[in-house]
Design a protein around this motif. Structure first.
Motif, PDB file in Angstrom:
ATOM      1  N   VAL A 132       9.657  -3.314 -32.416  1.00 51.56           N
ATOM      2  CA  VAL A 132       9.467  -3.745 -33.797  1.00 51.56           C
ATOM      3  C   VAL A 132       8.067  -4.330 -33.985  1.00 51.56           C
ATOM      4  O   VAL A 132       7.647  -5.230 -33.264  1.00 51.56           O
ATOM      5  N   LEU A 133       7.367  -3.792 -35.003  1.00 45.13           N
ATOM      6  CA  LEU A 133       6.077  -4.367 -35.398  1.00 45.13           C
ATOM      7  C   LEU A 133       6.249  -5.398 -36.495  1.00 45.13           C
ATOM      8  O   LEU A 133       5.679  -6.480 -36.449  1.00 45.13           O
ATOM      9  N   ASN A 134       7.001  -5.019 -37.537  1.00 42.68           N
ATOM     10  CA  ASN A 134       7.214  -5.904 -38.678  1.00 42.68           C
ATOM     11  C   ASN A 134       8.570  -5.554 -39.282  1.00 42.68           C
ATOM     12  O   ASN A 134       8.714  -4.524 -39.947  1.00 42.68           O
ATOM     13  N   SER A 135       9.552  -6.393 -39.042  1.00 49.64           N
ATOM     14  CA  SER A 135      10.906  -6.069 -39.492  1.00 49.64           C
ATOM     15  C   SER A 135      11.001  -6.069 -41.014  1.00 49.64           C
ATOM     16  O   SER A 135      11.727  -5.254 -41.596  1.00 49.64           O
TER      17      SER A 135
ATOM     18  N   SER B 180       8.843  -5.121 -43.164  1.00 50.91           N
ATOM     19  CA  SER B 180       8.269  -3.878 -43.693  1.00 50.91           C
ATOM     20  C   SER B 180       8.827  -2.632 -43.023  1.00 50.91           C
ATOM     21  O   SER B 180       8.326  -1.534 -43.244  1.00 50.91           O
ATOM     22  N   GLN B 181       9.865  -2.802 -42.212  1.00 49.68           N
ATOM     23  CA  GLN B 181      10.509  -1.695 -41.495  1.00 49.68           C
ATOM     24  C   GLN B 181       9.500  -0.916 -40.623  1.00 49.68           C
ATOM     25  O   GLN B 181       9.596   0.302 -40.487  1.00 49.68           O
ATOM     26  N   LEU B 182       8.531  -1.616 -40.048  1.00 47.12           N
ATOM     27  CA  LEU B 182       7.524  -0.970 -39.213  1.00 47.12           C
ATOM     28  C   LEU B 182       7.889  -1.116 -37.741  1.00 47.12           C
ATOM     29  O   LEU B 182       8.255  -2.200 -37.277  1.00 47.12           O
ATOM     30  N   SER B 183       7.770  -0.019 -37.017  1.00 45.65           N
ATOM     31  CA  SER B 183       8.008  -0.058 -35.580  1.00 45.65           C
ATOM     32  C   SER B 183       7.164   1.017 -34.913  1.00 45.65           C
ATOM     33  O   SER B 183       6.574   1.867 -35.582  1.00 45.65           O
ATOM     34  N   ILE B 184       7.100   0.958 -33.600  1.00 42.31           N
ATOM     35  CA  ILE B 184       6.456   2.024 -32.837  1.00 42.31           C
ATOM     36  C   ILE B 184       7.466   2.561 -31.831  1.00 42.31           C
ATOM     37  O   ILE B 184       8.349   1.830 -31.375  1.00 42.31           O
ATOM     38  N   ARG B 185       7.327   3.867 -31.521  1.00 41.21           N
ATOM     39  CA  ARG B 185       8.292   4.495 -30.611  1.00 41.21           C
ATOM     40  C   ARG B 185       7.573   5.398 -29.623  1.00 41.21           C
ATOM     41  O   ARG B 185       6.629   6.111 -29.995  1.00 41.21           O
ATOM     42  N   PHE B 186       8.013   5.349 -28.383  1.00 39.24           N
ATOM     43  CA  PHE B 186       7.479   6.207 -27.332  1.00 39.24           C
ATOM     44  C   PHE B 186       8.579   7.167 -26.901  1.00 39.24           C
ATOM     45  O   PHE B 186       9.700   6.756 -26.628  1.00 39.24           O
ATOM     46  N   ASP B 187       8.245   8.444 -26.806  1.00 35.37           N
ATOM     47  CA  ASP B 187       9.238   9.465 -26.467  1.00 35.37           C
ATOM     48  C   ASP B 187       8.962  10.139 -25.130  1.00 35.37           C
ATOM     49  O   ASP B 187       9.516  11.197 -24.834  1.00 35.37           O
ATOM     50  N   ASN B 188       8.093   9.535 -24.310  1.00 36.70           N
ATOM     51  CA  ASN B 188       7.763  10.166 -23.031  1.00 36.70           C
ATOM     52  C   ASN B 188       8.966  10.151 -22.085  1.00 36.70           C
ATOM     53  O   ASN B 188       9.838   9.275 -22.154  1.00 36.70           O
ATOM     54  N   GLU B 189       9.023  11.134 -21.222  1.00 39.04           N
ATOM     55  CA  GLU B 189      10.110  11.228 -20.242  1.00 39.04           C
ATOM     56  C   GLU B 189       9.925  10.190 -19.141  1.00 39.04           C
ATOM     57  O   GLU B 189       8.798   9.770 -18.845  1.00 39.04           O
ATOM     58  N   PRO B 190      11.023   9.762 -18.519  1.00 40.07           N
ATOM     59  CA  PRO B 190      10.910   8.798 -17.409  1.00 40.07           C
ATOM     60  C   PRO B 190       9.966   9.307 -16.327  1.00 40.07           C
ATOM     61  O   PRO B 190      10.004  10.479 -15.950  1.00 40.07           O
ATOM     62  N   GLY B 191       9.120   8.420 -15.865  1.00 41.27           N
ATOM     63  CA  GLY B 191       8.175   8.778 -14.806  1.00 41.27           C
ATOM     64  C   GLY B 191       6.886   9.379 -15.320  1.00 41.27           C
ATOM     65  O   GLY B 191       5.942   9.592 -14.544  1.00 41.27           O
ATOM     66  N   GLU B 192       6.799   9.669 -16.624  1.00 37.92           N
ATOM     67  CA  GLU B 192       5.581  10.229 -17.215  1.00 37.92           C
ATOM     68  C   GLU B 192       4.859   9.160 -18.024  1.00 37.92           C
ATOM     69  O   GLU B 192       5.478   8.264 -18.584  1.00 37.92           O
ATOM     70  N   GLN B 193       3.544   9.279 -18.078  1.00 41.75           N
ATOM     71  CA  GLN B 193       2.752   8.389 -18.909  1.00 41.75           C
ATOM     72  C   GLN B 193       2.801   8.857 -20.366  1.00 41.75           C
ATOM     73  O   GLN B 193       2.691  10.059 -20.640  1.00 41.75           O
ATOM     74  N   ALA B 194       2.992   7.929 -21.273  1.00 49.64           N
ATOM     75  CA  ALA B 194       3.008   8.285 -22.695  1.00 49.64           C
ATOM     76  C   ALA B 194       1.646   8.818 -23.112  1.00 49.64           C
ATOM     77  O   ALA B 194       0.606   8.274 -22.736  1.00 49.64           O
TER      78      ALA B 194
END
Length: 565
Positions: free
Chosen positions: A432-435, A437-451
């Motif tokens: 959560v960046l700012n609840s 304002s409904q702002l967030s960031i998300r990472f979808d990288n696979e386990p063991g991989e760098q985003a």
């Protein structure tokens, strides 16, 4: 959205001339079922006559089951919101623009592949062909006109006319990218589509929509506000709401195509019903509205034709929202369930998209084809996972985020600042960046991989991609700031900045703006966060002398400034 305008010269427009019904009576519908009770509970927090609020209408199984207003349309005069209150629909207006273009295509007056430079000769200086389809699908590469006006020194509450913004667009000589290379939301494209409607139909845009769409559908309380002086009855005022209190949010835009429609929830229900009844349009027009654009590498533009296509709970949905000043709007259609929800609000903190889908959850709960998505199970990120997210990510030129793992928490920091925010985790790879304002960031990288990228998520309104980058910092002590000083002029913006060194900081001065402090970013590159000079890349000649700069900000890149000698 911001900074798009149109003035209809020579025509005095009033509410009566626009065909409004100033004495329309409220027709509220209170659903007595448990679903209605759940909807009222969800919306209860906005049921305050001393605060701005919203209007809502819901169709379930083809019947209007819920329709009413909450809160105040005008705080100074204690006027409540009803289902007949008019609101600025902001970018929801794009749906009407796309529909108008689709009708003209169906009539043989346009083609999806037409070159806009041939329809609008003022755009002949654009470096590449841009088709009607690319405007409709947000793949044109056109610079964002709102950002261009910001660069040129326009202020948030300035009056902006369609003529002014069109003049700005017509002076552009560059694009953000070649058409169909990327998908990038574009108000500029829809402003041009409105101009094309006028050119092809030989009518003013507002007159065309009134004659071709609003009147046939009986949308008596819907108009295009092409003149800020127009008398439009029963329209809500616009407000900003924060912990510091409530203030007016003045809207001085005469802007159409990308925005500009004023409407009610009752009228938008008539518009939504037309997608099934086809009172206006035909199967070919509605097929055009459902087409999705595709980039050169096969990415599908879900934002095409003024309506976003997405699967939700196993059902196909069509939606679009809008934000301008303190107005918020959202229209959600679920054709398979014969379900629609419309929300219009006059408070800038209202999450229209999230509320619309929450109402869909209530009313579609017993639909056998609807499967409300359960929140996926997740556990706190491990230290190695947090490490895999670390790095620098660029959202727009000069807008870079530093992500790091410190003290077992993911840390967020705008590049080049000492600000650091520890982020709470809210899901798998999501923080959560700012609840508020409904702002967030998300990472979808696979386990063991760098985003390699992060998603900058704005609730259910959508997301932007920030890709990993590697900033090579420059030591400020090694810079001779004086070589970057002087007067820089942009032919495309018709504006100039004077750059001077003030107390050891390179500072940009413009006639209408406060001074902008420019911080060293990388070699020959400075940044002015939060301004139209988000990234300034200085250009040099063969002898190493600074001769100009390429200036970029959100959705407007590479604007040429020449150093005047």
């Amino acid at each position: 959205m911001r900074f798009i305008g149109w003035v209809l010269c020579g025509l005095i427009v009033t509410g009566l001339h626009l065909g409004l019904s100033p004495n329309a009576q409220a027709q509220e519908v209170a659903d007595p079922t448990p679903k209605g009770d759940a909807a009222r509970e969800l919306l209860a927090k906005w049921d305050d006559p001393e605060s701005p609020g919203l209007a809502v209408a819901i169709v379930a199984d083809g019947q209007t089951v819920f329709q009413r207003g909450y809160g105040a349309a005008d705080l100074e005069h204690s006027i409540p919101i009803s289902d007949q209150t008019g609101f600025h629909a902001a970018s929801l207006s794009k749906q009407f623009t796309a529909f108008a273009i689709s009708m003209l295509i169906d009539e043989g007056k346009l083609s999806l592949e037409d070159d806009v430079r041939e329809i609008l000769p003022e755009l002949s200086a654009l470096p590449e062909k841009i088709s009607i389809a690319q405007l409709l699908d947000h793949t044109s590469g056109l610079r964002e006109v709102g950002t261009l006006l910001l660069m040129a020194g326009w202020l948030e509450d300035d009056i902006v006319t369609q003529g002014q913004q069109y003049s700005m667009i017509a002076r552009q000589r560059g694009l953000n990218f070649s058409p169909s290379e990327q998908i990038e939301y574009s108000n500029t494209g829809y402003a041009l589509l409105a101009k094309i409607v006028e050119q092809v139909s030989d009518q003013a845009f507002d007159a065309y929509l009134q004659q071709a769409i609003f009147a046939p559908l009986g949308m008596e309380n819907t108009v295009v506000q092409s003149n800020r002086s127009a008398l439009i009855p029963n329209v809500a005022q616009s407000y900003n709401v924060s912990r510091r209190g409530t203030t007016k949010s003045i809207l001085n835009r005469e802007i159409v195509g990308s925005t500009g429609v004023i409407t009610t929830v009752a009228d938008l229900m008539k518009w939504s019903a037309n997608f099934k009844l086809m009172t206006v349009g035909n199967e070919r027009v509605f097929a055009l509205m459902e087409q999705r654009g595709v980039t050169n590498d096969g990415e599908v533009s879900l934002l095409s034709r003024g309506q976003e296509s997405r699967m939700y709970g196993g059902l196909e949905t069509w939606s679009h929202g809008g934000r301008i000043a303190g107005f918020r709007s959202f229209l959600l259609r679920v054709p398979e369930a014969n379900f629609t929800v419309v929300l219009l609000s006059n408070r800038g903190d209202f999450d229209a998209a999230g509320t619309a889908f929450a109402l869909a959850d209530i009313y579609l709960a017993d639909n056998p084809d609807f499967q409300k998505a359960a929140k996926p199970e997740w556990s706190e990120a491990t230290q190695s996972e947090l490490d895999s997210y670390a790095g620098q990510y660029e959202l727009f030129p000069g807008a870079v985020f530093d992500i790091s793992n410190a003290d077992g928490k993911l840390q967020f920091s705008p590049y080049g600042t000492s600000q650091q925010l520890a982020l709470a985790q809210s899901g798998k790879g999501e923080f959560v960046l700012n609840s508020a304002s409904q702002l967030s960031i998300r990472f979808d990288n696979e386990p063991g991989e760098q985003a390699q990228e992060l998603k900058y998520v704005v609730g259910l309104n959508g997301e932007l991609t920030a890709r990993k980058t590697a900033i090579t910092p420059v030591d400020p002590e090694t810079l001779n700031l004086e070589e970057f000083t002087g007067v820089f002029f942009s032919e495309e913006l018709q504006t100039r900045y004077e750059l001077r060194v003030v107390d050891g900081t390179l500072t940009a001065f413009q006639l209408r703006l406060p001074p902008i402090a420019l911080s060293p970013f990388t070699v020959d590159t400075f940044t002015g966060p939060g301004s139209g000079l988000q990234e300034v890349v200085f250009q040099r000649d063969g002898e190493g002398r600074v001769t100009g700069a390429l200036v970029s900000a959100a959705l407007a890149e590479g604007v040429v400034f020449e150093k005047l000698r």
